[in-house]
Design a protein around this motif. Structure first.
Motif, PDB file in Angstrom:
ATOM      1  N   GLN A   1      -3.530   2.477   6.362  1.00 60.75           N
ATOM      2  CA  GLN A   1      -4.847   3.102   6.553  1.00 60.75           C
ATOM      3  C   GLN A   1      -5.251   3.939   5.348  1.00 60.75           C
ATOM      4  O   GLN A   1      -6.350   3.813   4.829  1.00 60.75           O
ATOM      5  CB  GLN A   1      -4.847   3.971   7.814  1.00 60.75           C
ATOM      6  CG  GLN A   1      -6.141   4.755   7.967  1.00 60.75           C
ATOM      7  CD  GLN A   1      -6.367   5.298   9.369  1.00 60.75           C
ATOM      8  OE1 GLN A   1      -5.446   5.553  10.126  1.00 60.75           O
ATOM      9  NE2 GLN A   1      -7.622   5.481   9.732  1.00 60.75           N
TER      10      GLN A   1
ATOM     11  N   GLN B   1      -8.293   3.242   2.708  1.00 60.18           N
ATOM     12  CA  GLN B   1      -9.422   4.177   2.678  1.00 60.18           C
ATOM     13  C   GLN B   1      -9.605   4.781   1.287  1.00 60.18           C
ATOM     14  O   GLN B   1     -10.725   4.879   0.789  1.00 60.18           O
ATOM     15  CB  GLN B   1      -9.248   5.268   3.750  1.00 60.18           C
ATOM     16  CG  GLN B   1      -9.531   4.744   5.151  1.00 60.18           C
ATOM     17  CD  GLN B   1      -9.285   5.734   6.290  1.00 60.18           C
ATOM     18  OE1 GLN B   1      -9.388   5.365   7.452  1.00 60.18           O
ATOM     19  NE2 GLN B   1      -8.972   6.988   5.986  1.00 60.18           N
TER      20      GLN B   1
ATOM     21  N   GLU C   1      -2.662  -3.354  11.233  1.00 60.05           N
ATOM     22  CA  GLU C   1      -3.619  -3.406  12.329  1.00 60.05           C
ATOM     23  C   GLU C   1      -5.006  -3.559  11.706  1.00 60.05           C
ATOM     24  O   GLU C   1      -5.215  -3.151  10.577  1.00 60.05           O
ATOM     25  CB  GLU C   1      -3.491  -2.175  13.242  1.00 60.05           C
ATOM     26  CG  GLU C   1      -3.755  -0.857  12.606  1.00 60.05           C
ATOM     27  CD  GLU C   1      -5.068  -0.271  13.045  1.00 60.05           C
ATOM     28  OE1 GLU C   1      -5.832  -0.936  13.755  1.00 60.05           O
ATOM     29  OE2 GLU C   1      -5.354   0.865  12.652  1.00 60.05           O
TER      30      GLU C   1
ATOM     31  N   LYS D   1      -8.328  -2.601  12.312  1.00 60.58           N
ATOM     32  CA  LYS D   1      -9.586  -1.831  12.323  1.00 60.58           C
ATOM     33  C   LYS D   1     -10.011  -1.284  10.964  1.00 60.58           C
ATOM     34  O   LYS D   1     -11.182  -1.323  10.606  1.00 60.58           O
ATOM     35  CB  LYS D   1      -9.490  -0.666  13.314  1.00 60.58           C
ATOM     36  CG  LYS D   1      -9.319  -1.097  14.757  1.00 60.58           C
ATOM     37  CD  LYS D   1      -9.538   0.033  15.738  1.00 60.58           C
ATOM     38  CE  LYS D   1      -8.553   1.172  15.615  1.00 60.58           C
ATOM     39  NZ  LYS D   1      -7.189   0.835  16.060  1.00 60.58           N
ATOM     40  N   VAL D   2      -9.061  -0.726  10.218  1.00 60.85           N
ATOM     41  CA  VAL D   2      -9.420  -0.073   8.960  1.00 60.85           C
ATOM     42  C   VAL D   2      -9.937  -1.084   7.947  1.00 60.85           C
ATOM     43  O   VAL D   2     -10.953  -0.864   7.290  1.00 60.85           O
ATOM     44  CB  VAL D   2      -8.208   0.686   8.371  1.00 60.85           C
ATOM     45  CG1 VAL D   2      -8.567   1.335   7.062  1.00 60.85           C
ATOM     46  CG2 VAL D   2      -7.724   1.719   9.366  1.00 60.85           C
TER      47      VAL D   2
ATOM     48  N   GLN E   1     -13.398  -2.286   8.833  1.00 61.75           N
ATOM     49  CA  GLN E   1     -14.398  -1.269   8.530  1.00 61.75           C
ATOM     50  C   GLN E   1     -14.685  -1.215   7.035  1.00 61.75           C
ATOM     51  O   GLN E   1     -15.824  -1.145   6.599  1.00 61.75           O
ATOM     52  CB  GLN E   1     -13.811   0.076   8.938  1.00 61.75           C
ATOM     53  CG  GLN E   1     -14.778   1.009   9.556  1.00 61.75           C
ATOM     54  CD  GLN E   1     -14.136   2.361   9.789  1.00 61.75           C
ATOM     55  OE1 GLN E   1     -12.920   2.518   9.766  1.00 61.75           O
ATOM     56  NE2 GLN E   1     -14.952   3.346   9.996  1.00 61.75           N
TER      57      GLN E   1
ATOM     58  N   LYS F   1      -1.906  -7.165  14.261  1.00 62.19           N
ATOM     59  CA  LYS F   1      -2.559  -6.466  15.362  1.00 62.19           C
ATOM     60  C   LYS F   1      -1.859  -5.192  15.798  1.00 62.19           C
ATOM     61  O   LYS F   1      -2.481  -4.312  16.346  1.00 62.19           O
ATOM     62  CB  LYS F   1      -2.625  -7.389  16.586  1.00 62.19           C
ATOM     63  CG  LYS F   1      -3.370  -8.655  16.349  1.00 62.19           C
ATOM     64  CD  LYS F   1      -4.852  -8.483  16.547  1.00 62.19           C
ATOM     65  CE  LYS F   1      -5.553  -9.786  16.312  1.00 62.19           C
ATOM     66  NZ  LYS F   1      -6.802  -9.907  16.991  1.00 62.19           N
ATOM     67  N   GLN F   2      -0.558  -5.140  15.590  1.00 64.20           N
ATOM     68  CA  GLN F   2       0.100  -4.068  16.345  1.00 64.20           C
ATOM     69  C   GLN F   2       0.465  -2.826  15.572  1.00 64.20           C
ATOM     70  O   GLN F   2       0.979  -1.895  16.131  1.00 64.20           O
ATOM     71  CB  GLN F   2       1.346  -4.588  17.056  1.00 64.20           C
ATOM     72  CG  GLN F   2       2.567  -4.678  16.163  1.00 64.20           C
ATOM     73  CD  GLN F   2       3.015  -6.093  16.043  1.00 64.20           C
ATOM     74  OE1 GLN F   2       2.289  -6.929  15.504  1.00 64.20           O
ATOM     75  NE2 GLN F   2       4.180  -6.370  16.549  1.00 64.20           N
ATOM     76  N   GLY F   3       0.260  -2.775  14.265  1.00 60.27           N
ATOM     77  CA  GLY F   3       0.623  -1.562  13.531  1.00 60.27           C
ATOM     78  C   GLY F   3       2.124  -1.429  13.351  1.00 60.27           C
ATOM     79  O   GLY F   3       2.894  -2.229  13.849  1.00 60.27           O
TER      80      GLY F   3
ATOM     81  N   GLY G   1       3.672   1.585  13.908  1.00 59.79           N
ATOM     82  CA  GLY G   1       4.155   2.682  14.730  1.00 59.79           C
ATOM     83  C   GLY G   1       4.730   3.852  13.967  1.00 59.79           C
ATOM     84  O   GLY G   1       5.615   4.526  14.461  1.00 59.79           O
ATOM     85  N   ASN G   2       4.217   4.122  12.763  1.00 60.10           N
ATOM     86  CA  ASN G   2       4.744   5.239  11.959  1.00 60.10           C
ATOM     87  C   ASN G   2       6.224   5.103  11.671  1.00 60.10           C
ATOM     88  O   ASN G   2       6.901   6.107  11.413  1.00 60.10           O
ATOM     89  CB  ASN G   2       4.570   6.582  12.686  1.00 60.10           C
ATOM     90  CG  ASN G   2       3.138   7.073  12.670  1.00 60.10           C
ATOM     91  OD1 ASN G   2       2.791   7.980  13.395  1.00 60.10           O
ATOM     92  ND2 ASN G   2       2.298   6.492  11.832  1.00 60.10           N
ATOM     93  N   ASN G   3       6.729   3.882  11.761  1.00 61.12           N
ATOM     94  CA  ASN G   3       8.165   3.701  11.607  1.00 61.12           C
ATOM     95  C   ASN G   3       8.443   2.954  10.311  1.00 61.12           C
ATOM     96  O   ASN G   3       8.159   1.764  10.190  1.00 61.12           O
ATOM     97  CB  ASN G   3       8.684   2.910  12.817  1.00 61.12           C
ATOM     98  CG  ASN G   3      10.194   2.872  12.888  1.00 61.12           C
ATOM     99  OD1 ASN G   3      10.873   2.792  11.873  1.00 61.12           O
ATOM    100  ND2 ASN G   3      10.720   2.920  14.101  1.00 61.12           N
TER     101      ASN G   3
ATOM    102  N   GLU H   1       1.169  15.650   9.843  1.00 68.18           N
ATOM    103  CA  GLU H   1       0.228  14.686  10.383  1.00 68.18           C
ATOM    104  C   GLU H   1       1.008  13.726  11.251  1.00 68.18           C
ATOM    105  O   GLU H   1       0.499  13.146  12.191  1.00 68.18           O
ATOM    106  CB  GLU H   1      -0.408  13.890   9.249  1.00 68.18           C
ATOM    107  CG  GLU H   1      -1.339  14.682   8.383  1.00 68.18           C
ATOM    108  CD  GLU H   1      -1.744  13.890   7.165  1.00 68.18           C
ATOM    109  OE1 GLU H   1      -1.834  12.656   7.266  1.00 68.18           O
ATOM    110  OE2 GLU H   1      -1.939  14.501   6.111  1.00 68.18           O
ATOM    111  N   VAL H   2       2.229  13.547  10.841  1.00 73.13           N
ATOM    112  CA  VAL H   2       3.111  12.631  11.559  1.00 73.13           C
ATOM    113  C   VAL H   2       4.440  13.361  11.645  1.00 73.13           C
ATOM    114  O   VAL H   2       4.883  13.957  10.680  1.00 73.13           O
ATOM    115  CB  VAL H   2       3.295  11.325  10.754  1.00 73.13           C
ATOM    116  CG1 VAL H   2       4.402  10.480  11.339  1.00 73.13           C
ATOM    117  CG2 VAL H   2       1.998  10.537  10.719  1.00 73.13           C
TER     118      VAL H   2
ATOM    119  N   PHE I   1     -11.556  13.405   6.185  1.00 72.02           N
ATOM    120  CA  PHE I   1     -10.714  12.586   5.316  1.00 72.02           C
ATOM    121  C   PHE I   1     -11.554  11.868   4.272  1.00 72.02           C
ATOM    122  O   PHE I   1     -11.080  11.584   3.170  1.00 72.02           O
ATOM    123  CB  PHE I   1      -9.891  11.578   6.130  1.00 72.02           C
ATOM    124  CG  PHE I   1      -8.570  12.146   6.587  1.00 72.02           C
ATOM    125  CD1 PHE I   1      -8.306  12.329   7.928  1.00 72.02           C
ATOM    126  CD2 PHE I   1      -7.614  12.522   5.659  1.00 72.02           C
ATOM    127  CE1 PHE I   1      -7.096  12.885   8.349  1.00 72.02           C
ATOM    128  CE2 PHE I   1      -6.393  13.077   6.068  1.00 72.02           C
ATOM    129  CZ  PHE I   1      -6.146  13.254   7.417  1.00 72.02           C
TER     130      PHE I   1
END
Lengths: 434, 440
Positions: B10, B14, B59, B61-62, B65, B87-89, B91-93, B169-170, B214
């Motif tokens: 993301q 961005q 994933e 969306k970003v 956009q 699709k699923q990202g 997971g911050n992992n 943030e995480v 952001f």
């Protein structure tokens, strides 16, 4: 059921062109409704949501589980296992990408509790890589089901072992929140008129017309689920999806019970939102009156905390509030800055912004201890035990193992609490030869 | 010469979007236009500017956009098939990104980069943009950098990293950061860092933005990066703009494999409404910039003018926490009016630098008479110095504390990262910290 109702409303609000868009339809095809007696499911099928579900998604039987965990778990669990796996596979196939399973049930009865946890193990076996998030409604002390402590403790063991994340919700807390809103909306103070359709319990504008007794309470839980999934359904500058929730909030596999709180409970009608009110939303999220179980997180120990913000809130507002609230919240020594944050641009219907806080906090310990007490009161006298032991496949060891599991869970939380007062020094760093 | 940008996760997507935006607007009517265009864009068959970029995220969306926003702006757009998402990202992992998503989609991602690279007449190098706190930018980003290194062993690879706010943030951001940095250090030619905290400060104190989003943060990062990557003239380019910015940057600053962390600061930074009413002089700008370097202040506010470089020989390592920031190397980039009259001797003072490089080798200067992004005169300093030592140390310290209690480790082990892997990463970074600390 309220969840689908409100989800439809939320998407309809955003998507003026039509009710069914891509994200939405994928969401709805993927529900499986299970009940061992037909009344509730039939009502749904006759109501305005009947178009949303089709018969392949439903599983019912006739006589119910008699508030008996063993009947739900063993009898129906094995009888319907194949059918359930089948329906789940069909639903899973509809998904481009299966991100997680949401299980919604109550702990006190027989079906939700017994068959529900049977389904949970089943999910772990058949879909081991998919996250399982469970929303469990815990019975209050004054519950009218006598055997609810048995059912709950037996179910808890399953949750501790097979769920990735559990969001406990207590009926009593929901009642308190509902009452608080009713008081507010009847007080009619000047300048504090509550906007229509904007309380966390309101279902008006949703598809179903009349409000029934548990409706208000169920709306709160539905809102909880809506907020958790909002980042997966809508865009935002800092997305937070369901896998991230499990990742960030579960530092140790068994300690996965998360306390949730939703704010604001209602939106006052005046349109401009001064910063103070925004900040109030953050403060409220940590107050014990907004938690969905009866607990006071501020006086226990935080292992981790997640804030999911929706609406017109920027990262600077988020940061300012975290800095402001942080000193008054006790965090465990190795996670002093344990915040996970998400920003979703689309607010819930009727609000300009909202906040969902999920905390892994030792304040769940008292809830579990009370449950243990109620269980012990019955178990000591072997009250109603024979109803369970008569069920094929059920043995006394289930009871003793379940209570042991609960005991050790409580002990683990207790150990962490003990570190709260102590000053833990930083771990010595690796030293490099120079 | 062209730069291919790989946007990951993301944050990477961005920020890179803002970079292309800034570069494109800056490009409109200047003598260096051709070089600038060539560097970041290619022309489609209809004459539109298409970014030389590959967009990767786990994933959708970003990316969706970003692509549609670019298409709407009408000045530039992304290529239709230049993106890859799932699709699923992650997971911050980090482990999920590095061990699962990376290898699973290796072929597709390599193919997308290859296509973009082949479109370049001459490739300056690859710029990978990502954050270190999440799962995709960090984990998939580290994996992709590794693949790129394998496929393009002699190409310059720079990683631009956004470090998260120090107060979370995480929750597992420090783990993800440690794993990412340790892996990248071996693969990357240079690592350019922006910290959200610093940029946030610029937004609030210099740009006077009340409600910082952001988007504001990303615009500042893009402005600073843009001021580095836009064409400029080095001492020996003889008026020709199309030099290799990545190669020049690496050879100017990252001359030793143990020292790859680069920070940057740009002056002036002020609200657009104030620019018209301000006048700038090179001496003033450079004096401030020099003091910012020495005192390790990353913006023009709150500079500590008391800090001086140590006098004479007999310097000791900064273990006692003296606030003087020793540099290994510096690159100064000046853009705008009267740039040839700017006096930069202050940056050649040997006292600023470590003793084992002469100040002639340590200091590099690029100039361009073309102004950048509304500022009549602007100066950017890219430094290889101790500026990032404190945030790095903080990050490693926090991660280590968490590791000591083994919190969250089961989440990484689930995807194939072991305790040994963690220990190796910690060791590498302690080595980097030690090297920077010893700089004198």
């Amino acid at each position: 059921c309220r969840f689908w109702d409100l989800a439809l409303r939320e998407h309809a609000h955003v998507n003026k062109k039509g009710l069914y868009d891509e994200a939405l339809s994928s969401f709805f095809q993927n529900a499986v409704l299970v009940d061992m007696e037909e009344g509730v499911v039939n009502e749904i099928l006759q109501g305005p949501l009947r178009e949303v579900f089709d018969s392949t998604q439903l599983l019912t039987d006739v006589s119910g589980s008699g508030n008996n965990w063993a009947v739900g778990h063993m009898t129906y669990g094995s009888a319907y296992r194949e059918q359930i796996v089948d329906k789940l596979r069909k639903a899973a196939e509809h998904c481009d990408c299966l991100q997680c399973f949401f299980l919604i049930h109550s702990m006190g009865g027989g079906t939700g509790s017994g068959l529900g946890t049977s389904v949970l193990s089943l999910l772990e076996e058949e879909f081991p890589d998919v996250c399982r998030i469970v929303t469990s409604i815990y019975p209050s002390a004054e519950d009218d089901v006598i055997t609810s402590p048995y059912n709950s403790v037996l179910a808890m063991r399953e949750l501790t072992e097979h769920a990735d994340c559990v969001l406990p919700v207590e009926n009593q807390s929901l009642v308190d929140i509902v009452n608080k809103i009713k008081v507010m909306s009847h007080s009619a103070k000047p300048g504090s008129v509550i906007k229509r359709d904007s309380t966390v319990i309101s279902g008006q504008g949703g598809i179903s017309g009349s409000e029934k007794p548990f409706d208000a309470m169920n709306n709160i839980v539905a809102n909880l689920l809506l907020n958790i999934t909002s980042s997966a359904r809508f865009e935002g500058s800092l997305n937070m999806d369901l896998n991230e929730i499990a990742m960030n909030l579960v530092p140790f596999p068994r300690l996965h019970y998360l306390v949730s709180s939703l704010t604001p409970l209602y939106t006052l009608a005046d349109v401009s939102v001064p910063t103070r009110r925004l900040d109030q939303m953050f403060s409220d999220a940590f107050s014990k009156d907004h938690q969905l179980i009866r607990a006071d997180p501020k006086h226990s120990l935080y292992l981790a905390c997640a804030l999911m913000v929706r609406g017109n809130v920027q990262v600077s507002d988020l940061r300012r509030n975290i800095e402001r609230l942080r000193p008054s919240l006790p965090f465990v020594s190795w996670n002093q800055e344990g915040w996970k944050t998400g920003l979703c641009s689309v607010p819930p219907v009727g609000h300009s912004h909202s906040l969902l806080a999920l905390a892994n906090n030792t304040c769940v310990k008292p809830t579990f201890m009370e449950l243990r007490e109620r269980f012990t009161k019955l178990y000591r006298k072997k009250a109603h035990l024979h109803h369970y032991l008569h069920v094929e496949g059920m043995e006394q060891s289930f009871f003793s193992e379940a209570i042991n599991s609960l005991n050790s869970l409580i002990e683990e939380y207790h150990q962490l609490d003990a570190t709260k007062a102590r000053l833990i020094p930083d771990a010595p760093r690796l030293s490099i030869a120079t | 010469m062209s730069v291919v940008t790989v946007q990951l996760g993301q944050c990477g997507n961005q920020v890179a979007h803002e970079l292309f935006d800034v570069v494109c607007s800056d490009t409109q009517k200047k003598p260096s236009r051709a070089a600038s265009c060539e560097r970041f864009f290619h022309h489609s068959t209809h004459g539109e500017l298409v970014a030389r970029a590959v967009l990767i995220d786990m994933e959708p969306k970003v990316i969706n956009q970003s692509v549609s926003r670019a298409a709407k702006c009408g000045r530039w757009r992304y290529g239709e098939d230049s993106h890859f998402s799932q699709k699923q990202g992650s997971g911050n992992n980090w482990a999920n990104g590095y061990c699962v998503h990376g290898p699973r989609h290796r072929d597709v991602m390599e193919e997308l980069v290859r296509r973009e690279v082949e479109r370049c007449d001459r490739l300056a190098g690859l710029l990978a943009m990502m954050s270190v706190a999440g799962g995709t930018g960090s984990g998939v980003g580290a994996y992709v950098t590794q693949c790129l290194r394998d496929v393009y062993p002699t190409t310059f690879i720079l990683n631009h990293l956004t470090w998260p706010y120090r107060t979370g943030e995480v929750i597992v951001q420090n783990y993800n950061s440690v794993l990412t940095l340790a892996h990248l250090y071996q693969l990357s030619d240079a690592i350019l860092v922006h910290e959200n905290d610093t940029v946030h400060g610029i937004c609030s104190q210099l740009l006077n933005i009340k409600h910082i989003s952001f988007s504001d943060i990303n615009k500042v990062i893009a402005h600073q990066l843009g001021s580095v990557l836009q064409p400029a003239l080095t001492a020996d380019s003889h008026g020709v703009y199309s030099r290799n910015p990545l190669g020049e940057l690496v050879s100017a600053l990252a001359c030793h494999p143990e020292y790859k962390l680069l920070s940057m600061c740009t002056i002036p930074q002020m609200p657009s409404s104030s620019i018209a009413y301000s006048t700038f002089s090179w001496p003033g700008l450079l004096k401030h910039l020099r003091q910012m370097l020495i005192s390790n202040t990353k913006m023009e506010e709150g500079i500590d003018w008391q800090v001086r470089p140590p006098a004479g020989s007999g310097r000791s390592t900064s273990l006692t926490g003296s606030s003087f920031n020793t540099s290994l190397a510096n690159l100064l980039i000046l853009r705008g009016k009267d740039v040839y009259s700017a006096e930069t001797g202050g940056f050649e003072d040997p006292a600023l630098y470590t003793s084992w490089l002469s100040s002639k080798e340590a200091f590099s200067l690029w100039k361009s008479p073309v102004s950048f992004n509304k500022y009549e005169k602007s100066a950017t300093l890219v430094s290889n110095s101790q500026a990032l030592l404190s945030p790095l140390d903080d990050m490693v310290g926090k991660a280590w504390n968490m590791f000591a209690s083994r919190a969250y480790i089961h989440q990484y082990m689930k995807y194939g990262i072991s305790e040994e892997d963690f220990l190796d990463s910690f060791t590498s970074l302690e080595q980097v910290i030690s090297s920077y600390r010893q700089l004198c």
